[in-house]
Design a protein around this motif. Structure first.
Motif, PDB file in Angstrom:
ATOM      1  N   GLY A  23       3.954   0.323  -8.629  1.00 40.75           N
ATOM      2  CA  GLY A  23       3.584   1.313  -7.745  1.00 40.75           C
ATOM      3  C   GLY A  23       2.320   2.101  -7.862  1.00 40.75           C
ATOM      4  O   GLY A  23       1.567   2.512  -6.969  1.00 40.75           O
ATOM      5  N   TYR A  24       1.934   2.580  -9.217  1.00 41.85           N
ATOM      6  CA  TYR A  24       0.836   3.304  -9.603  1.00 41.85           C
ATOM      7  C   TYR A  24      -0.392   2.494  -9.198  1.00 41.85           C
ATOM      8  O   TYR A  24      -1.559   2.881  -8.541  1.00 41.85           O
ATOM      9  CB  TYR A  24       0.691   3.426 -10.904  1.00 41.85           C
ATOM     10  N   TYR A  25      -0.249   1.089  -9.431  1.00 38.99           N
ATOM     11  CA  TYR A  25      -1.359   0.168  -9.096  1.00 38.99           C
ATOM     12  C   TYR A  25      -1.737   0.212  -7.559  1.00 38.99           C
ATOM     13  O   TYR A  25      -2.764   0.066  -6.985  1.00 38.99           O
ATOM     14  CB  TYR A  25      -1.222  -1.221  -9.651  1.00 38.99           C
ATOM     15  N   ARG A  26      -0.515  -0.075  -6.714  1.00 37.76           N
ATOM     16  CA  ARG A  26      -0.613  -0.027  -5.354  1.00 37.76           C
ATOM     17  C   ARG A  26      -1.375   1.195  -4.791  1.00 37.76           C
ATOM     18  O   ARG A  26      -2.139   1.228  -3.711  1.00 37.76           O
ATOM     19  CB  ARG A  26       0.636  -0.449  -4.659  1.00 37.76           C
ATOM     20  N   GLU A  27      -0.839   2.294  -5.568  1.00 38.95           N
ATOM     21  CA  GLU A  27      -1.434   3.880  -4.772  1.00 38.95           C
ATOM     22  C   GLU A  27      -2.912   3.902  -5.007  1.00 38.95           C
ATOM     23  O   GLU A  27      -3.523   4.332  -4.310  1.00 38.95           O
ATOM     24  CB  GLU A  27      -0.646   4.657  -5.626  1.00 38.95           C
ATOM     25  N   THR A  28      -3.255   3.554  -6.240  1.00 40.19           N
ATOM     26  CA  THR A  28      -4.485   3.779  -6.663  1.00 40.19           C
ATOM     27  C   THR A  28      -5.482   2.842  -5.913  1.00 40.19           C
ATOM     28  O   THR A  28      -6.674   3.090  -5.325  1.00 40.19           O
ATOM     29  CB  THR A  28      -4.832   3.600  -8.126  1.00 40.19           C
TER      30      THR A  28
ATOM     31  N   ALA B 118      -4.917   1.637  -2.839  1.00 41.48           N
ATOM     32  CA  ALA B 118      -4.866   2.091  -1.489  1.00 41.48           C
ATOM     33  C   ALA B 118      -5.833   3.331  -1.335  1.00 41.48           C
ATOM     34  O   ALA B 118      -6.429   3.300  -0.101  1.00 41.48           O
ATOM     35  CB  ALA B 118      -3.437   2.446  -0.979  1.00 41.48           C
ATOM     36  N   SER B 119      -6.074   4.143  -2.214  1.00 45.55           N
ATOM     37  CA  SER B 119      -6.828   5.251  -2.124  1.00 45.55           C
ATOM     38  C   SER B 119      -8.262   5.120  -2.712  1.00 45.55           C
ATOM     39  O   SER B 119      -9.004   5.986  -2.445  1.00 45.55           O
ATOM     40  CB  SER B 119      -6.270   6.537  -3.155  1.00 45.55           C
TER      41      SER B 119
END
Length: 263
Positions: free
Chosen positions: A248-253, A255-256
Protein backbone atom coordinates in the motif's frame (compact mmCIF):
# COMPACT_ATOMS: atom_id res chain seq x y z
CA UNK A 1 14.80 1.54 -3.09
CA UNK A 2 11.71 2.48 -5.07
CA UNK A 3 9.10 -0.22 -5.64
CA UNK A 4 6.68 0.28 -8.53
CA UNK A 5 3.71 -2.07 -8.82
CA UNK A 6 2.18 -2.24 -12.30
CA UNK A 7 -0.84 -4.02 -13.70
CA UNK A 8 1.07 -5.97 -16.34
CA UNK A 9 4.67 -6.45 -17.53
CA UNK A 10 4.05 -4.25 -20.57
CA UNK A 11 3.38 -1.30 -18.26
CA UNK A 12 6.68 -1.89 -16.54
CA UNK A 13 8.44 -2.16 -19.89
CA UNK A 14 7.06 1.24 -20.88
CA UNK A 15 8.55 2.77 -17.72
CA UNK A 16 11.97 1.27 -18.45
CA UNK A 17 11.87 2.35 -22.08
CA UNK A 18 11.01 5.86 -20.92
CA UNK A 19 13.98 5.86 -18.56
CA UNK A 20 16.28 4.71 -21.37
CA UNK A 21 14.89 7.40 -23.68
CA UNK A 22 15.56 10.02 -21.00
CA UNK A 23 19.09 8.67 -20.57
CA UNK A 24 19.72 8.83 -24.34
CA UNK A 25 18.54 12.43 -24.37
CA UNK A 26 20.85 13.29 -21.48
CA UNK A 27 24.05 11.50 -22.49
CA UNK A 28 25.77 11.34 -25.89
CA UNK A 29 27.09 7.82 -25.28
CA UNK A 30 24.93 6.08 -22.67
CA UNK A 31 26.03 2.70 -21.34
CA UNK A 32 23.36 0.06 -20.78
CA UNK A 33 23.63 -3.15 -18.78
CA UNK A 34 21.61 -5.91 -20.45
CA UNK A 35 20.19 -9.05 -18.87
CA UNK A 36 18.67 -12.07 -20.58
CA UNK A 37 15.93 -14.59 -19.86
CA UNK A 38 12.20 -14.15 -20.05
CA UNK A 39 11.95 -11.29 -17.55
CA UNK A 40 13.46 -8.44 -19.62
CA UNK A 41 11.76 -9.56 -22.85
CA UNK A 42 8.87 -7.04 -22.59
CA UNK A 43 11.47 -4.27 -22.29
CA UNK A 44 13.27 -5.42 -25.43
CA UNK A 45 9.95 -5.67 -27.27
CA UNK A 46 9.13 -2.09 -26.28
CA UNK A 47 12.58 -0.81 -27.27
CA UNK A 48 12.18 -2.49 -30.67
CA UNK A 49 8.79 -0.84 -31.16
CA UNK A 50 10.10 2.58 -30.12
CA UNK A 51 13.12 2.36 -32.43
CA UNK A 52 10.97 1.17 -35.32
CA UNK A 53 8.56 4.08 -34.78
CA UNK A 54 11.37 6.62 -34.58
CA UNK A 55 10.69 7.46 -30.94
CA UNK A 56 14.09 6.22 -29.79
CA UNK A 57 17.58 5.67 -31.16
CA UNK A 58 20.23 3.50 -29.52
CA UNK A 59 22.80 4.20 -32.22
CA UNK A 60 25.03 6.11 -29.81
CA UNK A 61 24.68 3.65 -26.94
CA UNK A 62 26.91 0.80 -25.85
CA UNK A 63 26.01 -2.20 -23.73
CA UNK A 64 27.59 -4.73 -21.42
CA UNK A 65 26.04 -8.14 -20.81
CA UNK A 66 25.47 -9.31 -17.28
CA UNK A 67 26.78 -12.83 -17.80
CA UNK A 68 27.61 -15.61 -20.25
CA UNK A 69 27.67 -19.40 -20.23
CA UNK A 70 31.01 -21.18 -20.32
CA UNK A 71 31.44 -24.14 -22.64
CA UNK A 72 28.84 -23.50 -25.33
CA UNK A 73 30.08 -23.62 -28.92
CA UNK A 74 30.47 -20.30 -30.69
CA UNK A 75 27.14 -19.03 -32.01
CA UNK A 76 25.03 -21.35 -29.84
CA UNK A 77 21.49 -19.92 -29.87
CA UNK A 78 21.22 -20.08 -26.05
CA UNK A 79 24.41 -18.09 -25.48
CA UNK A 80 23.59 -14.72 -24.02
CA UNK A 81 25.49 -12.89 -26.74
CA UNK A 82 23.26 -14.56 -29.35
CA UNK A 83 20.11 -13.80 -27.35
CA UNK A 84 20.98 -10.09 -27.25
CA UNK A 85 21.90 -10.13 -30.94
CA UNK A 86 18.45 -11.57 -31.77
CA UNK A 87 16.30 -9.68 -29.31
CA UNK A 88 17.99 -6.27 -29.22
CA UNK A 89 20.61 -5.70 -31.93
CA UNK A 90 18.57 -7.17 -34.80
CA UNK A 91 15.45 -5.24 -33.74
CA UNK A 92 16.90 -1.82 -32.87
CA UNK A 93 19.73 0.40 -34.09
CA UNK A 94 22.07 -0.63 -31.27
CA UNK A 95 25.33 -1.52 -33.03
CA UNK A 96 26.59 -5.08 -32.66
CA UNK A 97 30.16 -3.86 -32.18
CA UNK A 98 28.99 -1.70 -29.27
CA UNK A 99 27.74 -4.75 -27.34
CA UNK A 100 30.31 -6.31 -25.02
CA UNK A 101 30.15 -9.75 -23.42
CA UNK A 102 32.47 -11.63 -21.08
CA UNK A 103 35.21 -13.44 -22.97
CA UNK A 104 34.62 -17.14 -22.36
CA UNK A 105 36.42 -18.46 -25.46
CA UNK A 106 39.72 -19.37 -23.79
CA UNK A 107 40.60 -22.22 -21.50
CA UNK A 108 39.09 -22.06 -18.03
CA UNK A 109 42.41 -21.24 -16.37
CA UNK A 110 42.49 -18.09 -18.54
CA UNK A 111 39.08 -16.91 -17.33
CA UNK A 112 40.19 -14.99 -14.20
CA UNK A 113 42.28 -12.65 -16.35
CA UNK A 114 39.42 -12.29 -18.84
CA UNK A 115 37.04 -11.42 -15.98
CA UNK A 116 39.38 -8.71 -14.73
CA UNK A 117 39.59 -7.29 -18.25
CA UNK A 118 35.79 -7.19 -18.44
CA UNK A 119 35.54 -5.10 -15.27
CA UNK A 120 38.29 -2.85 -16.65
CA UNK A 121 36.34 -2.43 -19.89
CA UNK A 122 33.22 -1.37 -17.99
CA UNK A 123 35.27 1.18 -16.05
CA UNK A 124 36.92 2.44 -19.25
CA UNK A 125 33.48 3.02 -20.77
CA UNK A 126 32.61 5.26 -17.83
CA UNK A 127 30.53 2.69 -15.96
CA UNK A 128 27.02 1.42 -16.60
CA UNK A 129 24.32 4.08 -16.54
CA UNK A 130 21.30 1.77 -16.31
CA UNK A 131 21.53 -1.92 -15.47
CA UNK A 132 18.58 -4.23 -16.12
CA UNK A 133 18.21 -7.15 -13.71
CA UNK A 134 15.96 -10.09 -13.10
CA UNK A 135 15.94 -12.23 -9.97
CA UNK A 136 16.13 -15.99 -9.68
CA UNK A 137 13.71 -17.96 -7.57
CA UNK A 138 16.52 -18.45 -5.03
CA UNK A 139 17.40 -14.75 -4.99
CA UNK A 140 20.33 -14.75 -7.38
CA UNK A 141 21.07 -11.72 -9.56
CA UNK A 142 23.25 -12.23 -12.57
CA UNK A 143 24.49 -15.67 -11.66
CA UNK A 144 25.51 -14.73 -8.14
CA UNK A 145 24.06 -17.71 -6.33
CA UNK A 146 23.19 -17.68 -2.60
CA UNK A 147 26.38 -17.40 -0.57
CA UNK A 148 28.08 -15.08 -3.06
CA UNK A 149 30.15 -12.25 -1.64
CA UNK A 150 28.27 -8.96 -1.66
CA UNK A 151 31.49 -7.29 -2.81
CA UNK A 152 32.30 -9.78 -5.57
CA UNK A 153 33.56 -8.77 -9.00
CA UNK A 154 33.17 -10.47 -12.39
CA UNK A 155 34.21 -14.10 -12.04
CA UNK A 156 33.59 -17.76 -12.86
CA UNK A 157 30.66 -19.32 -10.99
CA UNK A 158 29.18 -22.81 -10.74
CA UNK A 159 25.43 -23.00 -11.28
CA UNK A 160 23.25 -24.83 -8.78
CA UNK A 161 20.96 -27.64 -9.86
CA UNK A 162 17.99 -25.37 -9.13
CA UNK A 163 19.25 -22.63 -11.45
CA UNK A 164 20.06 -25.13 -14.19
CA UNK A 165 16.55 -26.55 -13.90
CA UNK A 166 15.08 -23.03 -14.09
CA UNK A 167 17.04 -22.38 -17.29
CA UNK A 168 16.32 -25.71 -18.93
CA UNK A 169 13.48 -24.12 -20.93
CA UNK A 170 16.14 -22.41 -23.07
CA UNK A 171 17.74 -25.81 -23.79
CA UNK A 172 14.71 -27.75 -25.04
CA UNK A 173 13.71 -28.53 -21.46
CA UNK A 174 16.85 -30.54 -20.71
CA UNK A 175 18.64 -29.46 -17.48
CA UNK A 176 21.61 -31.63 -18.44
CA UNK A 177 22.18 -29.47 -21.51
CA UNK A 178 22.58 -26.34 -19.37
CA UNK A 179 26.27 -25.60 -18.76
CA UNK A 180 27.57 -26.00 -15.23
CA UNK A 181 29.64 -22.83 -15.33
CA UNK A 182 29.16 -19.18 -16.23
CA UNK A 183 31.05 -15.94 -16.08
CA UNK A 184 28.95 -13.35 -14.28
CA UNK A 185 29.33 -9.80 -13.15
CA UNK A 186 29.76 -9.90 -9.40
CA UNK A 187 27.47 -8.16 -6.96
CA UNK A 188 30.09 -5.48 -6.41
CA UNK A 189 30.32 -4.92 -10.16
CA UNK A 190 26.53 -4.67 -10.44
CA UNK A 191 26.31 -2.23 -7.54
CA UNK A 192 28.76 0.09 -9.33
CA UNK A 193 26.12 0.94 -11.97
CA UNK A 194 24.43 4.30 -11.52
CA UNK A 195 20.82 3.05 -11.78
CA UNK A 196 19.67 -0.50 -11.12
CA UNK A 197 16.29 -1.62 -12.46
CA UNK A 198 15.10 -5.02 -11.25
CA UNK A 199 12.04 -6.59 -12.88
CA UNK A 200 9.91 -9.48 -11.61
CA UNK A 201 6.70 -10.91 -13.01
CA UNK A 202 4.25 -13.51 -11.73
CA UNK A 203 3.33 -15.09 -8.42
CA UNK A 204 6.27 -17.46 -8.68
CA UNK A 205 8.52 -14.51 -7.81
CA UNK A 206 6.34 -13.14 -4.99
CA UNK A 207 8.24 -14.71 -2.10
CA UNK A 208 11.70 -13.74 -3.32
CA UNK A 209 10.57 -10.21 -4.17
CA UNK A 210 9.34 -9.75 -0.60
CA UNK A 211 12.63 -11.09 0.76
CA UNK A 212 14.86 -8.92 -1.42
CA UNK A 213 12.84 -5.75 -0.81
CA UNK A 214 11.73 -6.10 2.82
CA UNK A 215 14.00 -8.75 4.31
CA UNK A 216 17.48 -8.36 5.75
CA UNK A 217 20.52 -7.83 3.54
CA UNK A 218 22.13 -11.24 3.34
CA UNK A 219 24.37 -13.28 1.08
CA UNK A 220 21.67 -15.93 1.35
CA UNK A 221 19.52 -13.64 -0.83
CA UNK A 222 22.07 -11.99 -3.12
CA UNK A 223 19.49 -9.61 -4.62
CA UNK A 224 18.94 -8.09 -1.17
CA UNK A 225 22.27 -6.31 -1.67
CA UNK A 226 20.36 -3.88 -3.89
CA UNK A 227 19.05 -2.31 -0.70
CA UNK A 228 22.55 -0.82 -0.29
CA UNK A 229 22.45 1.06 -3.62
CA UNK A 230 21.53 4.73 -3.89
CA UNK A 231 19.25 4.39 -6.96
CA UNK A 232 17.30 1.17 -7.33
CA UNK A 233 13.94 0.73 -9.01
CA UNK A 234 12.08 -2.55 -8.47
CA UNK A 235 9.23 -2.97 -10.95
CA UNK A 236 6.81 -5.84 -10.31
CA UNK A 237 3.37 -6.82 -11.49
CA UNK A 238 0.50 -7.45 -9.08
CA UNK A 239 1.13 -11.21 -8.67
CA UNK A 240 4.82 -10.65 -7.93
CA UNK A 241 3.86 -7.96 -5.40
CA UNK A 242 1.34 -10.14 -3.59
CA UNK A 243 3.55 -10.85 -0.55
CA UNK A 244 4.89 -7.35 0.02
CA UNK A 245 3.82 -6.13 3.46
CA UNK A 246 4.15 -2.47 2.49
CA UNK A 247 2.50 -2.72 -0.93
CA UNK A 248 0.00 0.00 0.00
CA UNK A 249 2.82 2.38 0.83
CA UNK A 250 4.59 1.65 -2.46
CA UNK A 251 1.41 2.34 -4.42
CA UNK A 252 0.77 5.57 -2.53
CA UNK A 253 4.26 6.96 -3.03
CA UNK A 254 4.31 6.05 -6.73
CA UNK A 255 0.90 7.66 -7.30
CA UNK A 256 2.10 10.86 -5.63
CA UNK A 257 5.48 11.05 -7.36
CA UNK A 258 6.00 13.99 -9.75
CA UNK A 259 5.83 12.68 -13.30
CA UNK A 260 8.97 14.54 -14.35
CA UNK A 261 11.07 12.42 -11.99
CA UNK A 262 10.47 9.19 -13.92
CA UNK A 263 11.98 6.14 -12.29
Amino acid sequence: MEVVIVDRPGDGAALVAGAIAALVALRDAPVLGLATGGTPQPVYDRLADDCSAGRLSLAGASAFLLDEYVGLPAGHPASYRQVIEREVVARTDLRSEAVHAPDVAGEERELPAACARYDDAIDAAGGVDLQLLGVGSDGHIGFNEPGSSLGSRTRLKTLTARTRADNARFFDGDPEAVPHHVVTQGIGTILAARHLVLLAWGDGKAEIVARLVEGPVSASVPASALQLHHHVTVIVDEPAASRLERAGYYRETWASKPAWQGI
